[in-house]
Design a protein around this motif. Structure first.
Motif, PDB file in Angstrom:
ATOM      1  N   MET A  96       0.813  -1.187   0.000  1.00 29.74           N
ATOM      2  CA  MET A  96       0.000   0.000   0.000  1.00 29.74           C
ATOM      3  C   MET A  96       0.866   1.265   0.000  1.00 29.74           C
ATOM      4  O   MET A  96       0.592   2.211  -0.724  1.00 29.74           O
ATOM      5  N   ILE A  97       1.906   1.262   0.815  1.00 26.44           N
ATOM      6  CA  ILE A  97       2.800   2.411   0.896  1.00 26.44           C
ATOM      7  C   ILE A  97       3.563   2.574  -0.415  1.00 26.44           C
ATOM      8  O   ILE A  97       3.778   3.694  -0.875  1.00 26.44           O
ATOM      9  N   GLN A  98       3.950   1.453  -1.024  1.00 27.94           N
ATOM     10  CA  GLN A  98       4.652   1.506  -2.303  1.00 27.94           C
ATOM     11  C   GLN A  98       3.783   2.156  -3.383  1.00 27.94           C
ATOM     12  O   GLN A  98       4.264   2.958  -4.171  1.00 27.94           O
ATOM     13  N   LYS A  99       2.511   1.764  -3.402  1.00 24.40           N
ATOM     14  CA  LYS A  99       1.598   2.333  -4.387  1.00 24.40           C
ATOM     15  C   LYS A  99       1.418   3.834  -4.160  1.00 24.40           C
ATOM     16  O   LYS A  99       1.347   4.616  -5.085  1.00 24.40           O
ATOM     17  N   MET A 100       1.356   4.241  -2.923  1.00 23.19           N
ATOM     18  CA  MET A 100       1.187   5.647  -2.588  1.00 23.19           C
ATOM     19  C   MET A 100       2.444   6.447  -2.986  1.00 23.19           C
ATOM     20  O   MET A 100       2.342   7.559  -3.506  1.00 23.19           O
ATOM     21  N   LYS A 101       3.625   5.886  -2.744  1.00 24.97           N
ATOM     22  CA  LYS A 101       4.866   6.550  -3.143  1.00 24.97           C
ATOM     23  C   LYS A 101       4.897   6.738  -4.666  1.00 24.97           C
ATOM     24  O   LYS A 101       5.260   7.796  -5.164  1.00 24.97           O
ATOM     25  N   PHE A 102       4.541   5.689  -5.401  1.00 23.02           N
ATOM     26  CA  PHE A 102       4.526   5.766  -6.857  1.00 23.02           C
ATOM     27  C   PHE A 102       3.545   6.840  -7.322  1.00 23.02           C
ATOM     28  O   PHE A 102       3.844   7.635  -8.219  1.00 23.02           O
ATOM     29  N   PHE A 103       2.398   6.887  -6.708  1.00 19.75           N
ATOM     30  CA  PHE A 103       1.375   7.873  -7.059  1.00 19.75           C
ATOM     31  C   PHE A 103       1.882   9.301  -6.806  1.00 19.75           C
ATOM     32  O   PHE A 103       1.719  10.185  -7.634  1.00 19.75           O
ATOM     33  N   LEU A 104       2.532   9.533  -5.671  1.00 14.48           N
ATOM     34  CA  LEU A 104       3.058  10.857  -5.346  1.00 14.48           C
ATOM     35  C   LEU A 104       4.194  11.246  -6.295  1.00 14.48           C
ATOM     36  O   LEU A 104       4.278  12.400  -6.722  1.00 14.48           O
ATOM     37  N   ILE A 105       5.050  10.301  -6.612  1.00 10.23           N
ATOM     38  CA  ILE A 105       6.136  10.581  -7.558  1.00 10.23           C
ATOM     39  C   ILE A 105       5.547  10.958  -8.917  1.00 10.23           C
ATOM     40  O   ILE A 105       5.997  11.894  -9.562  1.00 10.23           O
ATOM     41  N   PHE A 106       4.543  10.218  -9.332  1.00 11.75           N
ATOM     42  CA  PHE A 106       3.905  10.501 -10.616  1.00 11.75           C
ATOM     43  C   PHE A 106       3.305  11.903 -10.624  1.00 11.75           C
ATOM     44  O   PHE A 106       3.496  12.669 -11.558  1.00 11.75           O
ATOM     45  N   ILE A 107       2.604  12.258  -9.578  1.00  7.94           N
ATOM     46  CA  ILE A 107       1.933  13.558  -9.511  1.00  7.94           C
ATOM     47  C   ILE A 107       2.942  14.710  -9.469  1.00  7.94           C
ATOM     48  O   ILE A 107       2.794  15.702 -10.169  1.00  7.94           O
ATOM     49  N   PHE A 108       3.994  14.589  -8.670  1.00  4.74           N
ATOM     50  CA  PHE A 108       4.907  15.706  -8.463  1.00  4.74           C
ATOM     51  C   PHE A 108       6.055  15.778  -9.462  1.00  4.74           C
ATOM     52  O   PHE A 108       6.605  16.854  -9.680  1.00  4.74           O
ATOM     53  N   LEU A 109       6.441  14.689 -10.063  1.00  9.03           N
ATOM     54  CA  LEU A 109       7.588  14.720 -10.969  1.00  9.03           C
ATOM     55  C   LEU A 109       7.232  14.496 -12.441  1.00  9.03           C
ATOM     56  O   LEU A 109       7.721  15.200 -13.308  1.00  9.03           O
ATOM     57  N   ILE A 110       6.418  13.559 -12.724  1.00 14.56           N
ATOM     58  CA  ILE A 110       6.158  13.194 -14.111  1.00 14.56           C
ATOM     59  C   ILE A 110       5.020  14.011 -14.714  1.00 14.56           C
ATOM     60  O   ILE A 110       5.130  14.486 -15.844  1.00 14.56           O
ATOM     61  N   LEU A 111       3.960  14.223 -13.997  1.00 15.13           N
ATOM     62  CA  LEU A 111       2.817  14.963 -14.520  1.00 15.13           C
ATOM     63  C   LEU A 111       3.178  16.388 -14.947  1.00 15.13           C
ATOM     64  O   LEU A 111       2.776  16.822 -16.027  1.00 15.13           O
ATOM     65  N   PRO A 112       3.963  17.154 -14.173  1.00 16.14           N
ATOM     66  CA  PRO A 112       4.342  18.503 -14.632  1.00 16.14           C
ATOM     67  C   PRO A 112       5.124  18.484 -15.950  1.00 16.14           C
ATOM     68  O   PRO A 112       4.949  19.368 -16.779  1.00 16.14           O
ATOM     69  N   VAL A 113       5.973  17.485 -16.144  1.00 18.56           N
ATOM     70  CA  VAL A 113       6.733  17.392 -17.390  1.00 18.56           C
ATOM     71  C   VAL A 113       5.788  17.173 -18.565  1.00 18.56           C
ATOM     72  O   VAL A 113       5.935  17.781 -19.629  1.00 18.56           O
ATOM     73  N   ILE A 114       4.802  16.323 -18.393  1.00 22.23           N
ATOM     74  CA  ILE A 114       3.821  16.060 -19.448  1.00 22.23           C
ATOM     75  C   ILE A 114       3.022  17.327 -19.747  1.00 22.23           C
ATOM     76  O   ILE A 114       2.806  17.685 -20.907  1.00 22.23           O
ATOM     77  N   LEU A 115       2.597  18.042 -18.720  1.00 19.58           N
ATOM     78  CA  LEU A 115       1.825  19.260 -18.916  1.00 19.58           C
ATOM     79  C   LEU A 115       2.650  20.348 -19.598  1.00 19.58           C
ATOM     80  O   LEU A 115       2.150  21.069 -20.456  1.00 19.58           O
ATOM     81  N   LEU A 116       3.931  20.490 -19.241  1.00 22.35           N
ATOM     82  CA  LEU A 116       4.789  21.482 -19.879  1.00 22.35           C
ATOM     83  C   LEU A 116       5.010  21.149 -21.345  1.00 22.35           C
ATOM     84  O   LEU A 116       5.054  22.037 -22.199  1.00 22.35           O
ATOM     85  N   ALA A 117       5.148  19.880 -21.680  1.00 21.68           N
ATOM     86  CA  ALA A 117       5.325  19.476 -23.077  1.00 21.68           C
ATOM     87  C   ALA A 117       4.092  19.835 -23.898  1.00 21.68           C
ATOM     88  O   ALA A 117       4.204  20.301 -25.036  1.00 21.68           O
ATOM     89  N   GLN A 118       2.906  19.661 -23.334  1.00 24.12           N
ATOM     90  CA  GLN A 118       1.689  20.032 -24.040  1.00 24.12           C
ATOM     91  C   GLN A 118       1.602  21.537 -24.211  1.00 24.12           C
ATOM     92  O   GLN A 118       1.181  22.043 -25.239  1.00 24.12           O
ATOM     93  N   GLU A 119       2.018  22.299 -23.206  1.00 16.61           N
ATOM     94  CA  GLU A 119       1.987  23.751 -23.279  1.00 16.61           C
ATOM     95  C   GLU A 119       2.958  24.245 -24.348  1.00 16.61           C
ATOM     96  O   GLU A 119       2.661  25.161 -25.093  1.00 16.61           O
ATOM     97  N   ASP A 120       4.156  23.624 -24.434  1.00 17.60           N
ATOM     98  CA  ASP A 120       5.144  24.043 -25.413  1.00 17.60           C
ATOM     99  C   ASP A 120       4.652  23.843 -26.838  1.00 17.60           C
ATOM    100  O   ASP A 120       5.039  24.571 -27.747  1.00 17.60           O
ATOM    101  N   ALA A 121       3.797  22.874 -27.074  1.00 17.24           N
ATOM    102  CA  ALA A 121       3.261  22.654 -28.413  1.00 17.24           C
ATOM    103  C   ALA A 121       2.338  23.787 -28.828  1.00 17.24           C
ATOM    104  O   ALA A 121       2.117  24.008 -30.013  1.00 17.24           O
TER     105      ALA A 121
END
Length: 161
Positions: free
Chosen positions: A1-26
């Motif tokens: 459960m903790i592992q899943k939560m860590k993965f979710f937080l990493i996704f939200i704080f590190l990966i999601l902003p990169v995806i959103l910035l790439a869409q904005e740059d287009a």
């Protein structure tokens, strides 16, 4: 459960902003360190002003609805009474690149009738965002005149300064 939560937080704080910035740059264009919208509208001239300048010269100001690419503004693309501007013509741009000014020798009247002014034709200009402008030709320009494009009537209207 903790592992899943860590993965979710990493996704939200590190990966999601990169995806959103790439869409904005287009959707943006970088201009002198500023991000600008890459609009899809028509690039066109919205106004032309002719004013008396020193001696036998007129100062022509051309206003655009978007930033003009300065490399597309060349003497061979601007015609006064069907003659291209001389190679020594200097162009001056406003800070926001929506206006270009240049001086021309006061032209002869465009027709045999006195007081009909001269013609100005602009071709192959491009916006900073790469959109091409349809050629325009204005007739009847003279000292201290201003042409403005009316969106309501879809035509050029002449007025005095």
């Amino acid at each position: 459960m903790i592992q899943k939560m860590k993965f979710f937080l990493i996704f939200i704080f590190l990966i999601l902003p990169v995806i959103l910035l790439a869409q904005e740059d287009a959707k943006t264009v970088n201009y002198s360190g500023r991000k600008l919208s890459a609009g899809d509208g028509v690039f066109t001239v919205i106004g032309v002003k002719a004013e008396a300048d020193d001696g036998d010269f007129l100062l022509i100001s051309v206003y655009f609805n978007d930033m003009v690419d300065s490399s597309s503004v060349q003497n061979r693309r601007i015609f006064v009474n069907e003659k291209a501007l001389p190679p020594v013509t200097q162009f001056h741009f406003s800070k926001n690149r929506r206006m270009v000014q240049f001086k021309i020798k006061r032209p002869e009247s465009g027709s045999e009738s006195e007081g009909e002014g001269f013609s100005l034709r602009l071709v192959q200009f491009q916006s900073f965002k790469g959109r091409s402008m349809n050629p325009i030709e204005l007739k009847g320009l003279d000292e201290n005149s201003f042409f403005k494009f009316s969106r309501e009537n879809h035509e050029w209207q002449k007025s005095s300064l």
